[in-house]
Each structure stands twice: as C-alpha cells, then as structure tokens.
Design a protein around this motif. Structure first.
Motif, PDB file in Angstrom:
ATOM      1  N   ALA A 252      -1.753   6.131   6.191  1.00  0.00           N
ATOM      2  CA  ALA A 252      -2.453   7.175   5.435  1.00  0.00           C
ATOM      3  C   ALA A 252      -2.171   7.053   3.939  1.00  0.00           C
ATOM      4  N   LEU A 253      -0.933   6.766   3.574  1.00  0.00           N
ATOM      5  CA  LEU A 253      -0.583   6.656   2.159  1.00  0.00           C
ATOM      6  C   LEU A 253      -1.160   5.384   1.540  1.00  0.00           C
ATOM      7  N   SER A 254      -1.170   4.300   2.298  1.00  0.00           N
ATOM      8  CA  SER A 254      -1.793   3.069   1.801  1.00  0.00           C
ATOM      9  C   SER A 254      -3.288   3.274   1.609  1.00  0.00           C
ATOM     10  N   ARG A 255      -3.902   4.031   2.517  1.00  0.00           N
ATOM     11  CA  ARG A 255      -5.322   4.344   2.367  1.00  0.00           C
ATOM     12  C   ARG A 255      -5.553   5.165   1.103  1.00  0.00           C
ATOM     13  N   ALA A 256      -4.650   6.090   0.800  1.00  0.00           N
ATOM     14  CA  ALA A 256      -4.787   6.901  -0.420  1.00  0.00           C
ATOM     15  C   ALA A 256      -4.746   6.024  -1.667  1.00  0.00           C
ATOM     16  N   VAL A 257      -3.907   5.000  -1.648  1.00  0.00           N
ATOM     17  CA  VAL A 257      -3.855   4.055  -2.773  1.00  0.00           C
ATOM     18  C   VAL A 257      -5.212   3.392  -2.953  1.00  0.00           C
ATOM     19  N   GLU A 258      -5.813   2.957  -1.831  1.00  0.00           N
ATOM     20  CA  GLU A 258      -7.106   2.287  -1.890  1.00  0.00           C
ATOM     21  C   GLU A 258      -8.211   3.255  -2.296  1.00  0.00           C
ATOM     22  N   ILE A 259      -8.135   4.502  -1.856  1.00  0.00           N
ATOM     23  CA  ILE A 259      -9.130   5.501  -2.255  1.00  0.00           C
ATOM     24  C   ILE A 259      -9.134   5.657  -3.778  1.00  0.00           C
ATOM     25  N   LYS A 260      -7.948   5.773  -4.356  1.00  0.00           N
ATOM     26  CA  LYS A 260      -7.858   5.892  -5.819  1.00  0.00           C
ATOM     27  C   LYS A 260      -8.495   4.698  -6.504  1.00  0.00           C
ATOM     28  N   ARG A 261      -8.236   3.515  -5.986  1.00  0.00           N
ATOM     29  CA  ARG A 261      -8.804   2.308  -6.591  1.00  0.00           C
ATOM     30  C   ARG A 261     -10.328   2.318  -6.506  1.00  0.00           C
ATOM     31  N   LEU A 262     -10.859   2.697  -5.347  1.00  0.00           N
ATOM     32  CA  LEU A 262     -12.308   2.709  -5.161  1.00  0.00           C
ATOM     33  C   LEU A 262     -13.000   3.730  -6.059  1.00  0.00           C
ATOM     34  N   LEU A 263     -12.309   4.816  -6.381  1.00  0.00           N
ATOM     35  CA  LEU A 263     -12.903   5.857  -7.235  1.00  0.00           C
ATOM     36  C   LEU A 263     -12.887   5.496  -8.713  1.00  0.00           C
ATOM     37  N   GLY A 264     -12.211   4.429  -9.066  1.00  0.00           N
ATOM     38  CA  GLY A 264     -12.175   4.014 -10.470  1.00  0.00           C
ATOM     39  C   GLY A 264     -11.544   5.074 -11.352  1.00  0.00           C
ATOM     40  N   ALA A 265     -12.208   5.407 -12.448  1.00  0.00           N
ATOM     41  CA  ALA A 265     -11.663   6.397 -13.379  1.00  0.00           C
ATOM     42  C   ALA A 265     -11.487   7.760 -12.718  1.00  0.00           C
ATOM     43  N   ASP A 266     -12.343   8.077 -11.759  1.00  0.00           N
ATOM     44  CA  ASP A 266     -12.225   9.365 -11.066  1.00  0.00           C
ATOM     45  C   ASP A 266     -10.969   9.442 -10.202  1.00  0.00           C
ATOM     46  N   GLY A 267     -10.354   8.301  -9.929  1.00  0.00           N
ATOM     47  CA  GLY A 267      -9.112   8.305  -9.166  1.00  0.00           C
ATOM     48  C   GLY A 267      -8.010   9.073  -9.866  1.00  0.00           C
ATOM     49  N   ASN A 268      -8.101   9.175 -11.200  1.00  0.00           N
ATOM     50  CA  ASN A 268      -7.105   9.928 -11.962  1.00  0.00           C
ATOM     51  C   ASN A 268      -7.247  11.435 -11.749  1.00  0.00           C
ATOM     52  N   ARG A 269      -8.332  11.838 -11.103  1.00  0.00           N
ATOM     53  CA  ARG A 269      -8.542  13.265 -10.838  1.00  0.00           C
ATOM     54  C   ARG A 269      -7.971  13.676  -9.483  1.00  0.00           C
ATOM     55  N   LEU A 270      -7.309  12.738  -8.797  1.00  0.00           N
ATOM     56  CA  LEU A 270      -6.688  13.031  -7.505  1.00  0.00           C
ATOM     57  C   LEU A 270      -5.192  13.242  -7.657  1.00  0.00           C
ATOM     58  N   GLN A 271      -4.632  14.111  -6.823  1.00  0.00           N
ATOM     59  CA  GLN A 271      -3.184  14.249  -6.694  1.00  0.00           C
ATOM     60  C   GLN A 271      -2.847  14.167  -5.217  1.00  0.00           C
ATOM     61  N   ILE A 272      -2.093  13.156  -4.838  1.00  0.00           N
ATOM     62  CA  ILE A 272      -1.677  13.001  -3.444  1.00  0.00           C
ATOM     63  C   ILE A 272      -0.339  13.698  -3.260  1.00  0.00           C
ATOM     64  N   VAL A 273      -0.262  14.581  -2.258  1.00  0.00           N
ATOM     65  CA  VAL A 273       0.955  15.343  -1.957  1.00  0.00           C
ATOM     66  C   VAL A 273       1.342  15.072  -0.502  1.00  0.00           C
ATOM     67  N   PHE A 274       2.583  14.659  -0.300  1.00  0.00           N
ATOM     68  CA  PHE A 274       3.116  14.342   1.027  1.00  0.00           C
ATOM     69  C   PHE A 274       4.146  15.404   1.386  1.00  0.00           C
ATOM     70  N   ALA A 275       3.874  16.176   2.433  1.00  0.00           N
ATOM     71  CA  ALA A 275       4.795  17.234   2.865  1.00  0.00           C
ATOM     72  C   ALA A 275       5.546  16.754   4.109  1.00  0.00           C
ATOM     73  N   THR A 276       6.864  16.683   4.032  1.00  0.00           N
ATOM     74  CA  THR A 276       7.625  16.188   5.169  1.00  0.00           C
ATOM     75  C   THR A 276       7.745  17.232   6.275  1.00  0.00           C
ATOM     76  N   ILE A 277       7.639  16.765   7.514  1.00  0.00           N
ATOM     77  CA  ILE A 277       7.871  17.627   8.664  1.00  0.00           C
ATOM     78  C   ILE A 277       9.243  17.301   9.284  1.00  0.00           C
ATOM     79  N   ASP A 278      10.040  16.515   8.527  1.00  0.00           N
ATOM     80  CA  ASP A 278      11.369  16.107   8.985  1.00  0.00           C
ATOM     81  C   ASP A 278      12.401  16.326   7.872  1.00  0.00           C
ATOM     82  N   PRO A 279      12.568  17.585   7.423  1.00  0.00           N
ATOM     83  CA  PRO A 279      13.493  17.835   6.302  1.00  0.00           C
ATOM     84  C   PRO A 279      14.936  17.515   6.637  1.00  0.00           C
ATOM     85  N   GLU A 280      15.261  17.421   7.911  1.00  0.00           N
ATOM     86  CA  GLU A 280      16.627  17.085   8.323  1.00  0.00           C
ATOM     87  C   GLU A 280      17.042  15.715   7.792  1.00  0.00           C
ATOM     88  N   ARG A 281      16.113  14.768   7.790  1.00  0.00           N
ATOM     89  CA  ARG A 281      16.425  13.413   7.330  1.00  0.00           C
ATOM     90  C   ARG A 281      15.798  13.087   5.980  1.00  0.00           C
TER      91      ARG A 281
END
Length: 207
Positions: free
Chosen positions: A77-106
């Motif tokens: 999913a995160l690698s896909r987000a990298v590619e999405i930003k690239r495909l959007l060109g300049a508009d990729g700078n209008r994205l913010q990717i946020v990763f919320a952990t469901i494993d705060p223990e580790r």
C-alpha cells in the motif's frame, strides 16, 4: 491465502453500501462521500506531539492503518502511494500520506519515523495508546486483531486507504487491489472535479 481473504472481507463489509455510488460517479474506489467514518482521530506523531487530520487542511489525505512488521499488505500500500504521487506529477504535492499503526506495542515513534522515511520522507505516521488505537479503529470502521505466530504475533487488519478532501471530508476508500494508476485517476477527479453539463450550459450563456 487465508489471511488475505480475511483482509478482503474485512475491508468490504462496512463499506459495501457505497459501491453503487462509486460506479455512478466514475470512481474505481469506493465513494464514501457523506459517510459517518471518522471524521478525525486523537493520536500522536512519532515525536509525541498531538496529531489530528485537521493538521492537513488544504491537502488530500490518504489514511492507511497497518503495522511496520507487516510482510506484504502494508509495504504494498505504501509503495503504491509512492507511485500515485509520481503519476500525479505536480499535483502529487497536494497529497499527504498518513500511516496509523494498529500495533503500538511494537511500533515506537522512532521505528515509525524510519519506516516512513524508507518510502517517502513526506509520509507521516501516527500512533496512540492501545485504548486510543482501539477507539480510532472503531471510529474508522477498521478491523484488526492479533494472530499468534511462533513466539510472537502478527496482525490481521482491514486493508483500505481512506481519502479525505482538502476540506477534511471523507470522499473515497481506495481498495487494496486497485492499481496506482486507477487510484491516481480517482484522485484527479477530486483535485480537478468535472463540471456538470448544466453548469457548463449556464457558463456558456454568459460568455
């Protein structure tokens, strides 16, 4: 295969009712406009400072729930987000990717910071206590559970990426099996919405 089927089913169950609207508006993703999901969380950045979705008003936010020791779904999913930003060109700078952990223990703050940097230095991670994580997951209709694995454990979880528009409103659910190009096409519709035929007709009258 067994774990993947759980992920697919978990992703689909709370969102199935929005599928028809997505097709009607031309999205490959699930159209969640107006859904009662979220709408915000009270978690923390890796440095411990309070974090909310409101911090990114003015940008499209892609929010994904996962964990750093995930063997395939999360890095995909995160690698896909990298590619999405690239495909959007300049508009990729209008994205913010946020990763919320469901494993705060580790997933400690330093570990999350390094994990994000391995994909893109602009990607941000958030975390909370076990109680905060459980509440946030419930609010966002995310399912997750510990699964014993040898002397440790892994995590099953819903594999969907939520998209919030520049006003902080939830709009889409990007499915795990969508390609980066399909996701980018959906996001372009949010960044540059098409005018309706009636709006174009009215505009033509006054030109």
């Amino acid at each position: 295969m067994r774990r993947r089927s759980f992920l697919s089913a978990a992703a689909a169950m709370p969102l199935a009712g929005f599928t028809l609207a997505a097709h009607a508006r031309g999205y490959t993703a699930i159209d969640l406009t107006g859904a009662a999901i979220g709408p915000d969380y009270l978690l923390s950045y890796p440095d411990g400072k309070p974090a909310t979705l409101r911090d990114f008003r003015g940008k499209l936010v892609l929010l994904f729930f996962g964990f750093t020791q995930c063997p395939d779904v999360c890095p995909t999913a995160l690698s896909r987000a990298v590619e999405i930003k690239r495909l959007l060109g300049a508009d990729g700078n209008r994205l913010q990717i946020v990763f919320a952990t469901i494993d705060p223990e580790r997933d400690t703050g330093p570990l999350l910071r390094d994990y994000m940097a391995a994909f893109d230095p602009t990607f941000i991670a958030v975390r909370g206590t076990a109680e905060q994580t459980a509440k946030t997951a419930k609010d966002f209709k995310i399912m997750y559970r510990k699964v014993p694995s040898g002397e440790s454990y892994t995590m099953d979880h819903t594999a969907i990426t939520y998209v919030f528009d520049a006003n902080g409103k939830i709009r889409l659910g990007l499915k795990h099996d969508q390609t980066a190009r399909q996701c980018a096409d959906d996001l372009r519709q949010l960044i540059n919405p098409k005018k309706s035929g009636f709006s174009e007709f009215l505009q033509g009258l006054f030109q």
